[in-house]
Write a protein that holds these residues in place. Sequence first.
Motif, PDB file in Angstrom:
ATOM      1  N   ARG A 124      44.907  50.438  60.242  1.00 42.76           N
ATOM      2  CA  ARG A 124      45.980  51.117  59.615  1.00 42.76           C
ATOM      3  C   ARG A 124      45.143  51.605  58.323  1.00 42.76           C
ATOM      4  N   THR A 125      44.261  50.884  57.768  1.00 39.99           N
ATOM      5  CA  THR A 125      43.474  51.320  56.402  1.00 39.99           C
ATOM      6  C   THR A 125      42.869  52.728  56.679  1.00 39.99           C
ATOM      7  N   CYS A 126      42.239  53.098  57.814  1.00 39.74           N
ATOM      8  CA  CYS A 126      41.410  53.934  58.025  1.00 39.74           C
ATOM      9  C   CYS A 126      41.579  54.345  59.464  1.00 39.74           C
ATOM     10  N   GLN A 127      42.384  55.048  60.124  1.00 41.28           N
ATOM     11  CA  GLN A 127      42.702  54.830  61.361  1.00 41.28           C
ATOM     12  C   GLN A 127      41.676  55.350  62.483  1.00 41.28           C
ATOM     13  N   PHE A 128      41.019  56.373  61.768  1.00 37.81           N
ATOM     14  CA  PHE A 128      40.055  57.125  62.838  1.00 37.81           C
ATOM     15  C   PHE A 128      38.685  57.394  62.092  1.00 37.81           C
ATOM     16  N   HIS A 129      37.902  57.822  62.911  1.00 39.63           N
ATOM     17  CA  HIS A 129      36.499  58.191  62.160  1.00 39.63           C
ATOM     18  C   HIS A 129      36.694  59.279  61.331  1.00 39.63           C
ATOM     19  N   ASP A 130      35.384  59.807  60.690  1.00 38.74           N
ATOM     20  CA  ASP A 130      35.693  60.790  59.733  1.00 38.74           C
ATOM     21  C   ASP A 130      35.982  62.301  60.238  1.00 38.74           C
ATOM     22  N   GLY A 140      35.735  43.013  66.923  1.00 40.82           N
ATOM     23  CA  GLY A 140      34.587  44.042  67.456  1.00 40.82           C
ATOM     24  C   GLY A 140      34.949  45.200  67.932  1.00 40.82           C
ATOM     25  N   ASN A 141      35.947  45.019  68.932  1.00 44.19           N
ATOM     26  CA  ASN A 141      36.431  46.034  69.757  1.00 44.19           C
ATOM     27  C   ASN A 141      37.252  47.045  68.982  1.00 44.19           C
ATOM     28  N   LEU A 142      37.780  46.372  67.917  1.00 44.99           N
ATOM     29  CA  LEU A 142      38.462  47.472  67.038  1.00 44.99           C
ATOM     30  C   LEU A 142      37.355  48.392  66.299  1.00 44.99           C
ATOM     31  N   VAL A 143      36.331  47.861  65.718  1.00 45.51           N
ATOM     32  CA  VAL A 143      35.410  48.310  65.153  1.00 45.51           C
ATOM     33  C   VAL A 143      34.764  49.432  65.999  1.00 45.51           C
ATOM     34  N   ALA A 144      34.315  49.127  67.121  1.00 39.35           N
ATOM     35  CA  ALA A 144      33.588  50.034  68.191  1.00 39.35           C
ATOM     36  C   ALA A 144      34.519  51.126  68.628  1.00 39.35           C
ATOM     37  N   GLY A 145      35.736  50.504  68.627  1.00 41.89           N
ATOM     38  CA  GLY A 145      36.690  51.822  68.938  1.00 41.89           C
ATOM     39  C   GLY A 145      37.072  52.910  67.993  1.00 41.89           C
ATOM     40  N   VAL A 146      36.834  52.392  66.707  1.00 38.93           N
ATOM     41  CA  VAL A 146      37.191  53.528  65.614  1.00 38.93           C
ATOM     42  C   VAL A 146      36.116  54.452  65.398  1.00 38.93           C
ATOM     43  N   ASP A 147      34.734  54.098  65.648  1.00 43.26           N
ATOM     44  CA  ASP A 147      33.697  54.886  65.666  1.00 43.26           C
ATOM     45  C   ASP A 147      33.086  55.621  67.009  1.00 43.26           C
ATOM     46  N   ARG A 148      33.900  55.117  68.045  1.00 39.88           N
ATOM     47  CA  ARG A 148      33.510  55.454  69.602  1.00 39.88           C
ATOM     48  C   ARG A 148      32.328  55.055  69.987  1.00 39.88           C
ATOM     49  N   ASN A 149      31.720  53.965  68.976  1.00 39.92           N
ATOM     50  CA  ASN A 149      30.295  53.391  69.540  1.00 39.92           C
ATOM     51  C   ASN A 149      30.015  52.018  68.923  1.00 39.92           C
ATOM     52  N   GLY A 150      29.046  51.266  69.104  1.00 40.39           N
ATOM     53  CA  GLY A 150      29.025  50.136  68.324  1.00 40.39           C
ATOM     54  C   GLY A 150      28.001  50.069  67.373  1.00 40.39           C
TER      55      GLY A 150
END
Length: 413
Positions: free
Chosen positions: A18-24, A165-175
């Motif tokens: 919620r803080t920063c929902q998507f990548h740049d 970890g799945n959330l972090v990877a999902g936000v940036d579309r990579n790991g």
Amino acid sequence: MATLSTLATLFSLFALGRTCQFHDGATTSSFATDELVTYRSNQQRSALPQPRIAINNVRVFDGYQLLPETTVVIDKGIVAGIGSDADADVHVNGNGGVLLPGLIDGHAHPGNLTDLENLSRYGVTTTILMACFQPRLCQSMKGHAGLVDIVIGSLPAAAPGSVHGNLVAGVDRNGDRLVYNASTAAQWVADETSWGPDFVKLIAEAPGLDQQTLNVLTRGSHSRGKRVACHASSLEAYDQAAIAGADNIQHAPRDVPMSARLAERMALRGQIATPTLTILRAISDATPNASNYAAGEETVRRLKAAGVPILAGTDANLVDGLVAKVPFGISLHEELQLLVDAGLSPVEALRAATSTAAEYWELSDRGVIALGKRADLVLVSGNPLEDISATRSIQRIWLAGVEFAGAIGTFTS
């Protein structure tokens, strides 16, 4: 049916996002950033010199104790006088109410201007943003006159294949921003502190980072002058976070209560806890068949008995579709009540959201009412040292000396 631990973890996941929902460049976060930039620009254009304000006829809770009725003077954003109203431009009659230091929410996830306004209207003058995926958005929430001040955490350090970890990877579309093992941990700290977060956020969970990796992440963060806050929502995770040397362990175990021995070890190490009972209670109310709220309450009792400092935090976050929501601002008053219900005295609960919170977050300019300190002030008509629910009788709010211009928050009985 999902277990309480799983539901709680999912809530935390979405709350972090919620803080920063998507990548740049994503639409939602870009809109929030633009909205905040516009708000700041309008503030600058309309800024007027602030008057010297005397708040008369108030009893002062200075962050430690209740003092006799007096006058508090605000000038240039700080407490400029106590006891005399000489040369004040504006006089405010406190009518015998209690003047509190501004409240500090030790765990929240605001993501836009509305969130900041709602925190502010309920007397929350500082909030700890407990993770950031997009530095530009998070930094755009800082420095708004008349609104809550923000202390920003890093991206959460999480393992590949873990829930977070799945959330972090999902936000940036990579790991690319995951922590793979202890050998990559030092570089992760270097990378994720390079933009200047105020502290580092780690995740202890199973499956997740192993003990060695958590240890390296903590040491690396400390070597760069960063305090460490660690998510831990199970007893095993709490033990990991304590062994790693995390400064502040977030949440309470949601499976079984913390042992007295673990609480005593935390006290000896100088660690602190932010139980976030509000979110645990919200999940418990929403999913009674998967509830273990009593484990959180008992954990608080054991932390207190061991002498572990306890801070007030809510995990405030509003995301459609979640099992439970925790609103901004108003929820901190609920957290204070829950802490008292779990065994803290009203004065201990107030300190958990003022002086104790400021001390352990190293915010030396706030959390108390004293000469030269930041004029974060909340005027209430009741006496919360006798009845903690009196924090809800808010009359006026000042944030770094600027009175909140919106509607004061309201409460339903």
